[in-house]
Motif scaffolding. Structure first.
Motif, PDB file in Angstrom:
ATOM      1  N   TYR A   1      -0.765   4.588  -6.144  1.00 36.81           N
ATOM      2  CA  TYR A   1       0.493   5.067  -6.718  1.00 36.81           C
ATOM      3  C   TYR A   1       0.315   6.253  -7.676  1.00 36.81           C
ATOM      4  O   TYR A   1       0.903   6.294  -8.754  1.00 36.81           O
ATOM      5  CB  TYR A   1       1.209   3.928  -7.439  1.00 36.81           C
ATOM      6  CG  TYR A   1       1.657   2.801  -6.546  1.00 36.81           C
ATOM      7  CD1 TYR A   1       2.264   3.043  -5.315  1.00 36.81           C
ATOM      8  CD2 TYR A   1       1.467   1.470  -6.934  1.00 36.81           C
ATOM      9  CE1 TYR A   1       2.673   1.994  -4.503  1.00 36.81           C
ATOM     10  CE2 TYR A   1       1.884   0.415  -6.115  1.00 36.81           C
ATOM     11  CZ  TYR A   1       2.490   0.698  -4.902  1.00 36.81           C
ATOM     12  OH  TYR A   1       2.894  -0.340  -4.100  1.00 36.81           O
TER      13      TYR A   1
ATOM     14  N   PRO B   1       0.831  -1.202   0.000  1.00 37.54           N
ATOM     15  CA  PRO B   1       0.000   0.000   0.000  1.00 37.54           C
ATOM     16  C   PRO B   1       0.864   1.249   0.000  1.00 37.54           C
ATOM     17  O   PRO B   1       1.943   1.274   0.572  1.00 37.54           O
ATOM     18  CB  PRO B   1      -0.792  -0.135   1.307  1.00 37.54           C
ATOM     19  CG  PRO B   1      -0.862  -1.597   1.536  1.00 37.54           C
ATOM     20  CD  PRO B   1       0.454  -2.147   1.048  1.00 37.54           C
ATOM     21  N   GLN B   2       0.346   2.277  -0.625  1.00 33.61           N
ATOM     22  CA  GLN B   2       1.158   3.459  -0.863  1.00 33.61           C
ATOM     23  C   GLN B   2       1.727   4.060   0.416  1.00 33.61           C
ATOM     24  O   GLN B   2       2.842   4.551   0.435  1.00 33.61           O
ATOM     25  CB  GLN B   2       0.319   4.499  -1.601  1.00 33.61           C
ATOM     26  CG  GLN B   2       1.067   5.779  -1.911  1.00 33.61           C
ATOM     27  CD  GLN B   2       0.314   6.614  -2.910  1.00 33.61           C
ATOM     28  OE1 GLN B   2      -0.210   6.106  -3.878  1.00 33.61           O
ATOM     29  NE2 GLN B   2       0.256   7.895  -2.683  1.00 33.61           N
TER      30      GLN B   2
ATOM     31  N   ARG C   1      -3.842  -0.802  -5.825  1.00 29.80           N
ATOM     32  CA  ARG C   1      -2.742   0.087  -5.481  1.00 29.80           C
ATOM     33  C   ARG C   1      -2.987   1.401  -6.209  1.00 29.80           C
ATOM     34  O   ARG C   1      -3.332   1.397  -7.386  1.00 29.80           O
ATOM     35  CB  ARG C   1      -1.397  -0.499  -5.901  1.00 29.80           C
ATOM     36  CG  ARG C   1      -1.072  -1.864  -5.307  1.00 29.80           C
ATOM     37  CD  ARG C   1      -0.759  -1.756  -3.816  1.00 29.80           C
ATOM     38  NE  ARG C   1      -0.242  -3.018  -3.308  1.00 29.80           N
ATOM     39  CZ  ARG C   1      -0.985  -3.978  -2.781  1.00 29.80           C
ATOM     40  NH1 ARG C   1      -2.310  -3.840  -2.731  1.00 29.80           N
ATOM     41  NH2 ARG C   1      -0.434  -5.083  -2.320  1.00 29.80           N
TER      42      ARG C   1
END
Length: 378
Positions: A333, A77-78, A331
């Motif tokens: 990003y 996860p970011q 995700r």
């Protein structure tokens, strides 16, 4: 020695966190339990913790280049960002290894570990979704039927016959670097980080951009080291960069964040995804495409996924074996900012720079062909 190091590291972490936050008595009790467990940890484990909590440690003497190591093998996860590969357990400073000769020097026995080369390509026997020559690893809640419907949609990007920039290349983790030699072992003291743009992801980006320019594609390459001097917060900083470019150049249709992966086995071996293309070793490429489960605010994730599959199809059709399956996952990003927004992993920390540069040249040619084949007709 590990017990002493554990004691000192515990003191540093606890003091750092207490300095930054307020805790209740129950919180302190939990910290004490963690403190006790850490005292019995190995040096390698302590190194991982040292990297993970570097922003909370008490001040230490600066180390050269980057005091942290490679990204996790699988995208995380970011936030929060974290490192997984440990520094050398017998070294207190980060080390950047640069190739200096054709024949690599031997690695001291105490620092030597195995480096493995493997093919991470897709195949019909791996339970993967397929689009043309591309394979997709679906890590979302979307059914196989739903993914197939997404892949059958029309290509979502209409490129233009223009000199204006249509592609933006940048690096959230620009200082990610590679192994200096193609061999069967590596030096555990290597941190796989470099602020030298001739040795890190900027060099890979330069090779990618050059091929696009040779094909007449308008492209911008941002070389900002968003992960230096601090790794944490890299995505927030690259987000600002992307927004500035999109505002200044509305002609941009593709936004690619170029990285390299990191793969390490439990036994300590590091692994490089590699394929042989026209007699030359190439770092296999993995495209990461974001999916939105309704909570992530990625309005164009379906179009981005369709683009990812088409791009992978072009790469695999022209250069069989060049890619790993598309990683379709939850995700973000920064992929919420634009159409054609993807994250590309060029090999891993175990690949050489030469292998990654070669892959950049091949994948850039595939993108140029895709763009030329999808220019809007008036």
């Amino acid at each position: 020695m590990p017990v002493i190091m554990g004691f000192l590291l515990c003191i540093s972490i606890l003091a750092g966190t207490l300095r930054m936050h307020e805790y209740s008595l129950s919180d302190l009790g939990e910290k004490a339990a963690v403190f006790s467990a850490l005292l019995s940890m190995s040096e390698a484990g302590l190194d991982v913790l040292r990297e993970r909590f570097q922003d909370q440690l008490l001040p230490t003497v600066p180390v050269p280049d980057h005091p942290y190591t490679a990204r996790p093998a699988q995208p995380q996860p970011q936030e929060p960002e974290a490192s997984s590969l440990p520094n050398a357990s017998n070294s207190d400073s980060a080390t950047e290894f640069l190739p200096t000769e054709d024949n690599p020097p031997p690695v001291p026995t105490q620092y030597a570990d195995l480096l493995l080369a493997e093919d991470f390509g897709g195949g019909p026997d791996k339970g993967l979704a397929k689009y043309g020559s591309a394979y997709i690893k679906n890590e979302t809640k979307n059914s196989a039927e739903a993914v197939e419907k997404l892949l059958m949609q029309d290509f979502p990007i209409a490129f233009e016959d223009t000199e204006e920039p249509q592609v933006l290349i940048f690096h959230t983790h620009a200082t990610e670097s590679f192994e200096p030699y193609d061999r069967d072992e590596y030096d555990t003291r290597n941190t796989w980080r470099s602020v030298n743009d001739e040795r890190n992801m900027v060099a890979v980006g330069n090779a990618f951009v050059q091929v696009l320019e040779e094909n007449g594609i308008g492209v911008l390459h941002d070389t900002t080291q968003h992960d230096y001097p601090s790794y944490n917060g890299s995505y927030e900083r690259s987000r600002v960069t992307i927004q500035q470019y999109l505002e200044e150049y509305p002609s941009i249709k593709v936004v690619l964040d170029l990285h390299r992966d990191a793969i390490q086995r439990e036994g300590g071996e590091i692994v490089k995804p590699v394929a042989e293309i026209d007699g030359q070793k190439a770092a296999q490429i993995m495209i990461i495409s974001a999916c939105d489960d309704g909570t992530m605010d990625i309005p164009e994730w379906k179009q981005n996924f369709r683009f990812a599959a088409e791009y992978q199809n072009y790469m695999e059709s022209a250069y069989p074996g060049l890619t790993r399956p598309v990683y379709f996952c939850y995700r973000k990003y920064n992929m919420d900012l634009s159409t054609g927004s993807l994250l590309l992993e060029f090999g891993s920390n175990a690949n050489t720079l030469e292998e990654a540069v070669y892959s950049a040249q091949l994948s850039a040619q595939a993108l140029a062909d895709l763009i030329h084949d999808n220019v809007l007709s008036f």
